[in-house]
Motif scaffolding. Structure first.
Motif, short mmCIF file in Angstrom:
data_model
loop_
_atom_site.label_atom_id
_atom_site.label_comp_id
_atom_site.label_asym_id
_atom_site.label_seq_id
_atom_site.Cartn_x
_atom_site.Cartn_y
_atom_site.Cartn_z
N SER A 13 -4.69 -16.57 87.00
CA SER A 13 -5.42 -16.71 88.27
C SER A 13 -4.30 -17.16 89.42
N TYR A 14 -4.00 -18.11 89.25
CA TYR A 14 -2.85 -18.87 90.10
C TYR A 14 -1.80 -17.85 90.53
N VAL A 15 -1.20 -17.29 89.62
CA VAL A 15 -0.16 -16.47 89.87
C VAL A 15 -0.79 -15.12 90.85
N TYR A 16 -1.59 -14.71 90.42
CA TYR A 16 -2.19 -13.62 91.01
C TYR A 16 -2.55 -13.97 92.44
N VAL A 17 -3.23 -15.19 92.60
CA VAL A 17 -3.43 -15.50 94.11
C VAL A 17 -1.93 -15.58 95.03
N LEU A 18 -1.08 -16.46 94.16
CA LEU A 18 0.25 -16.63 94.68
C LEU A 18 1.11 -15.32 95.15
N THR A 19 1.03 -14.48 94.24
CA THR A 19 1.86 -13.11 94.39
C THR A 19 1.04 -11.80 94.68
N GLY A 20 -0.22 -11.87 94.68
CA GLY A 20 -1.23 -10.86 95.24
C GLY A 20 -1.12 -9.59 94.11
N GLY A 21 -0.51 -10.02 92.92
CA GLY A 21 -0.84 -8.75 91.87
C GLY A 21 -0.54 -9.55 90.47
N ASN A 22 -1.17 -8.63 89.53
CA ASN A 22 -0.74 -9.08 87.99
C ASN A 22 0.56 -8.94 87.49
N THR A 23 1.60 -8.22 88.20
CA THR A 23 2.97 -7.79 87.46
C THR A 23 3.60 -9.12 87.26
N TYR A 24 3.35 -10.01 88.33
CA TYR A 24 4.35 -11.15 87.94
C TYR A 24 3.65 -12.42 86.99
N GLY A 26 2.31 -11.28 84.29
CA GLY A 26 3.15 -10.48 83.02
C GLY A 26 4.61 -10.86 82.85
N TYR A 27 5.40 -11.14 83.74
CA TYR A 27 6.67 -11.31 83.90
C TYR A 27 6.64 -13.08 83.28
N LEU A 28 5.80 -13.62 83.80
CA LEU A 28 5.78 -15.13 83.35
C LEU A 28 5.62 -15.05 81.74
N GLU A 29 4.49 -14.23 81.46
CA GLU A 29 4.03 -14.27 80.04
C GLU A 29 5.39 -13.73 79.19
N ALA A 30 5.94 -12.71 79.57
CA ALA A 30 7.29 -12.18 78.91
C ALA A 30 8.21 -13.43 78.79
N VAL A 31 8.44 -14.18 79.84
CA VAL A 31 9.50 -15.33 79.64
C VAL A 31 9.13 -16.43 78.65
N TYR A 32 7.90 -16.60 78.77
CA TYR A 32 7.47 -17.46 77.67
C TYR A 32 7.51 -16.98 76.04
#
Length: 140
Positions: A13-24, A26-32
């Motif tokens: 939710s924080y990343v969605y608010v920060l970036t305006g979408g779910n794509t980023y 997903g990138y964070l989860e991929a890095v993890y």
């Protein structure tokens, strides 16, 4: 707060608010996930060859670093404004998720191996039921 609540709800939710979408997110989860996968193999070998407890301690130290980077990223994103601040906050979150992934790869395997080593032969089933029960209960 359980890991699934933080990582699966609050952070997304924080990343969605920060970036305006779910794509980023997903990138964070991929890095993890990728960092956890890559760290698990050499860590398993090192913990079997040397000391499981020392590997776990190193993972704990890295976990404190991951906490620090995560807190700094969130505070930076909260108190700074502008596109540069949002980008910097996101990249700090990428670093923190990499650290969280490596921390998970370091701690989870050796911890379960050390747990299994401490249980008398013939009683592992009972204690693994207790272990997974506490995992399940903590995520409710």
């Amino acid at each position: 707060i359980s890991d699934s609540t933080w990582n699966g709800t609050v952070l997304v939710s924080y990343v969605y608010v920060l970036t305006g979408g779910n794509t980023y997110a997903g990138y964070l989860e991929a890095v993890y996930g990728i960092s956890k996968f890559i760290a698990a193999f050499p860590v398993g070998y090192i913990s079997d060859k040397y000391s499981r407890s020392r590997v776990i301690v190193f993972g704990g130290i890295l976990g404190f670093f991951a906490i620090s980077v995560t807190v700094f990223a969130v505070l930076y994103g909260e108190f700074e404004s502008g596109d540069h601040a949002q980008s910097m906050c996101y990249y700090l979150l990428v670093v923190s998720m990499f650290c969280w992934g490596v921390t998970g790869g370091i701690i989870e395997g050796p911890t379960l191996a050390l747990y299994a080593d401490c249980i008398p032969t013939g009683q592992r089933t009972k204690f693994y039921v207790y272990l997974w029960g506490t995992y399940t209960f903590s995520n409710i």
